[in-house]
Design a protein around this motif. Structure first.
Motif, PDB file in Angstrom:
ATOM      1  N   VAL A  33      -3.668   1.294  -2.396  1.00 29.06           N
ATOM      2  CA  VAL A  33      -2.266   1.605  -2.650  1.00 29.06           C
ATOM      3  C   VAL A  33      -1.433   0.873  -1.611  1.00 29.06           C
ATOM      4  CG1 VAL A  33      -0.536   3.429  -2.821  1.00 29.06           C
ATOM      5  CG2 VAL A  33      -2.898   3.869  -3.562  1.00 29.06           C
ATOM      6  N   ALA A  34      -0.634  -0.062  -2.075  1.00 32.51           N
ATOM      7  CA  ALA A  34       0.229  -0.824  -1.175  1.00 32.51           C
ATOM      8  C   ALA A  34       1.360   0.058  -0.666  1.00 32.51           C
ATOM      9  CB  ALA A  34       0.797  -2.045  -1.890  1.00 32.51           C
ATOM     10  N   LEU A  35       1.804  -0.212   0.526  1.00 33.06           N
ATOM     11  CA  LEU A  35       2.872   0.571   1.139  1.00 33.06           C
ATOM     12  C   LEU A  35       4.122   0.582   0.257  1.00 33.06           C
ATOM     13  CD1 LEU A  35       3.793   2.162   3.642  1.00 33.06           C
ATOM     14  CD2 LEU A  35       4.559   0.003   4.609  1.00 33.06           C
ATOM     15  N   GLU A  36       4.424  -0.568  -0.344  1.00 33.57           N
ATOM     16  CA  GLU A  36       5.649  -0.675  -1.140  1.00 33.57           C
ATOM     17  C   GLU A  36       5.479  -0.186  -2.586  1.00 33.57           C
ATOM     18  OE1 GLU A  36       3.353  -4.488  -1.257  1.00 33.57           O
ATOM     19  OE2 GLU A  36       4.051  -3.178   0.339  1.00 33.57           O
ATOM     20  N   ASP A  37       4.286   0.277  -2.951  1.00 30.93           N
ATOM     21  CA  ASP A  37       4.039   0.802  -4.289  1.00 30.93           C
ATOM     22  C   ASP A  37       4.971   1.993  -4.536  1.00 30.93           C
ATOM     23  OD1 ASP A  37       3.041   2.165  -6.553  1.00 30.93           O
ATOM     24  OD2 ASP A  37       0.969   1.665  -6.068  1.00 30.93           O
ATOM     25  N   GLU A  38       5.723   1.963  -5.627  1.00 35.15           N
ATOM     26  CA  GLU A  38       6.686   3.031  -5.926  1.00 35.15           C
ATOM     27  C   GLU A  38       6.023   4.393  -6.070  1.00 35.15           C
ATOM     28  OE1 GLU A  38       9.190   2.080  -9.225  1.00 35.15           O
ATOM     29  OE2 GLU A  38       9.877   0.214  -8.309  1.00 35.15           O
ATOM     30  N   ALA A  39       4.771   4.418  -6.497  1.00 36.16           N
ATOM     31  CA  ALA A  39       4.062   5.683  -6.678  1.00 36.16           C
ATOM     32  C   ALA A  39       3.441   6.202  -5.377  1.00 36.16           C
ATOM     33  CB  ALA A  39       2.983   5.527  -7.736  1.00 36.16           C
ATOM     34  N   ASN A  40       3.485   5.389  -4.315  1.00 36.48           N
ATOM     35  CA  ASN A  40       2.889   5.772  -3.037  1.00 36.48           C
ATOM     36  C   ASN A  40       3.567   7.036  -2.514  1.00 36.48           C
ATOM     37  OD1 ASN A  40       2.012   5.998  -0.364  1.00 36.48           O
ATOM     38  ND2 ASN A  40       1.975   3.801  -0.052  1.00 36.48           N
ATOM     39  N   SER A  41       2.772   8.056  -2.236  1.00 36.51           N
ATOM     40  CA  SER A  41       3.297   9.331  -1.729  1.00 36.51           C
ATOM     41  C   SER A  41       3.640   9.253  -0.243  1.00 36.51           C
ATOM     42  CB  SER A  41       2.279  10.445  -1.961  1.00 36.51           C
ATOM     43  OG  SER A  41       1.138  10.234  -1.137  1.00 36.51           O
TER      44      SER A  41
END
Length: 139
Positions: A33-41
């Protein structure tokens, strides 16, 4: 929660990306999960919960964390998870928590200098054959 040098943070993110790529190249399925992923919690617990929801595993296996903040976080996570949380010992250290507890025993003072000397003796690190410290001095 703790301030870090920007170069250290860049190094850690780079290392994670490269490790994920190396695992993929070796044939492993990787969820990164990339830091900039919109779904990243934006939290470890949040990402574990999200992965459990998405992947429906029969359990979650983690390595024993090296800091109390994460130990406490994993205990809270254990209650929130719908599957068992298995915590494996961290084998990257020369001493387990149990070994340190045994060393600490009933000591009135836990001075790291004495612990390090004992570890050097037990592990044979920077020690001469006669059991004395390399170079004749501990420091």
């Amino acid at each position: 929660y703790v301030r870090h040098h920007v170069k250290k943070i860049a190094f850690l993110f780079s290392a994670m990306r490269h490790f994920a790529a190396a695992l993929r190249a070796a044939g492993y399925r990787v969820r990164y999960v990339a830091l900039e992923d919109e779904a990243n919690s934006q939290s470890l617990a949040g990402e574990i919960l999200r992965a459990v929801e998405d992947l429906a595993p029969d359990r979650v296996v983690v390595t024993e964390p090296g800091e109390w903040r994460l130990v406490e976080g994993f205990e809270a996570l254990r209650l929130a998870l719908a599957v068992p949380l298995e915590v494996l010992p961290d084998t990257r250290f020369l001493c387990t928590h149990a070994e340190f507890d045994a060393w600490a025993g009933d000591r009135r003072e836990l001075r790291m200098e004495y612990f390090y000397r004992d570890m050097r003796r037990r592990q044979g690190v920077l020690m001469e054959a006669d059991g004395k410290p390399a170079g004749g001095r501990w420091n």
